[in-house]
Design a protein around this motif. Structure first.
Motif, short mmCIF file in Angstrom:
data_model
loop_
_atom_site.label_atom_id
_atom_site.label_comp_id
_atom_site.label_asym_id
_atom_site.label_seq_id
_atom_site.Cartn_x
_atom_site.Cartn_y
_atom_site.Cartn_z
N LEU A 132 2.96 -10.42 -8.62
CA LEU A 132 2.51 -10.10 -7.27
C LEU A 132 3.59 -9.37 -6.47
O LEU A 132 3.31 -8.42 -5.75
N THR A 133 4.83 -9.81 -6.62
CA THR A 133 5.94 -9.18 -5.90
C THR A 133 6.12 -7.74 -6.37
O THR A 133 6.29 -6.83 -5.55
N GLU A 134 6.07 -7.53 -7.67
CA GLU A 134 6.20 -6.18 -8.22
C GLU A 134 5.09 -5.26 -7.69
O GLU A 134 5.36 -4.14 -7.26
N ARG A 135 3.86 -5.74 -7.70
CA ARG A 135 2.73 -4.94 -7.22
C ARG A 135 2.82 -4.72 -5.71
O ARG A 135 2.52 -3.64 -5.21
N ALA A 136 3.25 -5.74 -4.97
CA ALA A 136 3.40 -5.60 -3.53
C ALA A 136 4.45 -4.55 -3.20
O ALA A 136 4.25 -3.72 -2.31
N ARG A 137 5.57 -4.56 -3.92
CA ARG A 137 6.63 -3.57 -3.67
C ARG A 137 6.10 -2.16 -3.92
O ARG A 137 6.42 -1.22 -3.18
N TYR A 138 5.30 -1.98 -4.95
CA TYR A 138 4.71 -0.68 -5.25
C TYR A 138 3.86 -0.20 -4.06
O TYR A 138 4.02 0.92 -3.59
N TYR A 139 2.95 -1.06 -3.59
CA TYR A 139 2.07 -0.66 -2.49
C TYR A 139 2.80 -0.56 -1.16
O TYR A 139 2.47 0.31 -0.34
N GLU A 140 3.79 -1.39 -0.92
CA GLU A 140 4.58 -1.26 0.31
C GLU A 140 5.22 0.12 0.37
O GLU A 140 5.23 0.76 1.43
N LYS A 141 5.72 0.57 -0.76
CA LYS A 141 6.37 1.87 -0.80
C LYS A 141 5.39 2.99 -0.49
O LYS A 141 5.67 3.85 0.35
N ILE A 164 -3.85 -7.39 -2.68
CA ILE A 164 -2.53 -7.02 -2.16
C ILE A 164 -2.67 -5.93 -1.09
O ILE A 164 -2.10 -6.04 0.00
N VAL A 165 -3.46 -4.90 -1.38
CA VAL A 165 -3.68 -3.83 -0.40
C VAL A 165 -4.35 -4.39 0.85
O VAL A 165 -3.96 -4.04 1.98
N HIS A 166 -5.31 -5.29 0.69
CA HIS A 166 -5.97 -5.92 1.83
C HIS A 166 -4.94 -6.61 2.73
O HIS A 166 -4.91 -6.38 3.95
N HIS A 202 -3.11 -5.49 6.71
CA HIS A 202 -3.02 -6.27 7.94
C HIS A 202 -1.71 -6.01 8.68
O HIS A 202 -1.59 -6.31 9.87
N SER A 203 -0.73 -5.46 8.02
CA SER A 203 0.52 -5.08 8.69
C SER A 203 0.34 -3.80 9.50
O SER A 203 1.16 -3.49 10.36
N ILE A 204 -0.73 -3.07 9.21
CA ILE A 204 -1.04 -1.84 9.93
C ILE A 204 -2.12 -2.10 10.99
O ILE A 204 -1.99 -1.68 12.13
N VAL A 205 -3.17 -2.80 10.59
CA VAL A 205 -4.27 -3.18 11.50
C VAL A 205 -4.51 -4.66 11.28
O VAL A 205 -4.91 -5.07 10.19
N TYR A 245 -5.98 3.26 0.27
CA TYR A 245 -5.04 2.89 -0.78
C TYR A 245 -5.71 2.20 -1.97
O TYR A 245 -5.10 2.06 -3.03
N CYS A 246 -6.94 1.78 -1.79
CA CYS A 246 -7.70 1.14 -2.87
C CYS A 246 -9.16 1.61 -2.76
O CYS A 246 -10.01 0.89 -2.24
N PRO A 247 -9.43 2.82 -3.26
CA PRO A 247 -10.77 3.39 -3.10
C PRO A 247 -11.91 2.54 -3.69
O PRO A 247 -13.03 2.60 -3.21
N ASN A 248 -11.63 1.73 -4.70
CA ASN A 248 -12.65 0.87 -5.32
C ASN A 248 -12.68 -0.53 -4.71
O ASN A 248 -13.21 -1.46 -5.31
N TYR A 249 -12.12 -0.69 -3.52
CA TYR A 249 -11.98 -2.02 -2.92
C TYR A 249 -13.29 -2.79 -2.86
O TYR A 249 -13.34 -3.96 -3.23
#
Length: 121
Positions: free
Chosen positions: A25-34, A80-82, A86-89, A103-107
Motif C-alpha cells: 500500500l505504501t509503495e502504491r500510495a507513493r506512486y500516486y502521490e507523485k 488509494i486514489v479515492h 480527499h487531500s484535494i477535495v 487518476y483512475c479512469p476505471n474507478y
C-alpha cells in the motif's frame, strides 16, 4: 518456482501479512502521490468494519482496511486514489469524483467489483 512461508501461529501470520500488505500500500500510495502532486502521507493498516479507508487531514495519515489484502492491485489502486483525492477535495462531490476518475479512469467499475466482493478486476 515454489515459495513457502513459515509462521509460528496465527498471530505471527497476521503480523507478517499486515507488514507485507502495508509495504504494498505504501509503495502504491507513493506512486500516486507523485503523479497527483501530493506530499507523502503516513500509511496505516488496521481492521476496519465499515470503511475501506480513511484520510485524516489533521495527522496527514491514510488508514486502509486490512480486509482489502484479498483484492487485486488495480482495486487497491482505486481505493488509494479515492483516499488521496480527499487531500484535494475533502468531500464526495462531483468535483471529488472528477479528480478520482482523472487518476483512475476505471474507478466506477473497480469500486463496483469491490462492493460486490469480486477480488479481481
Amino acid at each position: 518456482m515454489h515459495i513457502s512461508f513459515k509462521y509460528k501461529d496465527d498471530k505471527d501470520f497476521d503480523k507478517k501479512n499486515k507488514k507485507q500488505f502495508l509495504d504494498l500500500l505504501t509503495e502504491r500510495a507513493r506512486y500516486y502521490e507523485k503523479i497527483m502532486g501530493l506530499a507523502p502521507h503516513n500509511v496505516r493498516v488496521r481492521v476496519m468494519s465499515t470503511r475501506y479507508g480513511s484520510n485524516s487531514k489533521k495527522t496527514r495519515s491514510i488508514t486502509y482496511s486490512y480486509d482489502l489484502y484479498h483484492y487485486s492491485v488495480n482495486i487497491l489502486d482505486a481505493i488509494i486514489v479515492h483516499e488521496l483525492s480527499h487531500s484535494i477535495v475533502f468531500n464526495h462531490s462531483k468535483k471529488f469524483y472528477d479528480v478520482v476518475c482523472k487518476y483512475c479512469p476505471n474507478y466506477k467499475r473497480l469500486h463496483a467489483n469491490l462492493r460486490k466482493g469480486i477480488y479481481h478486476d
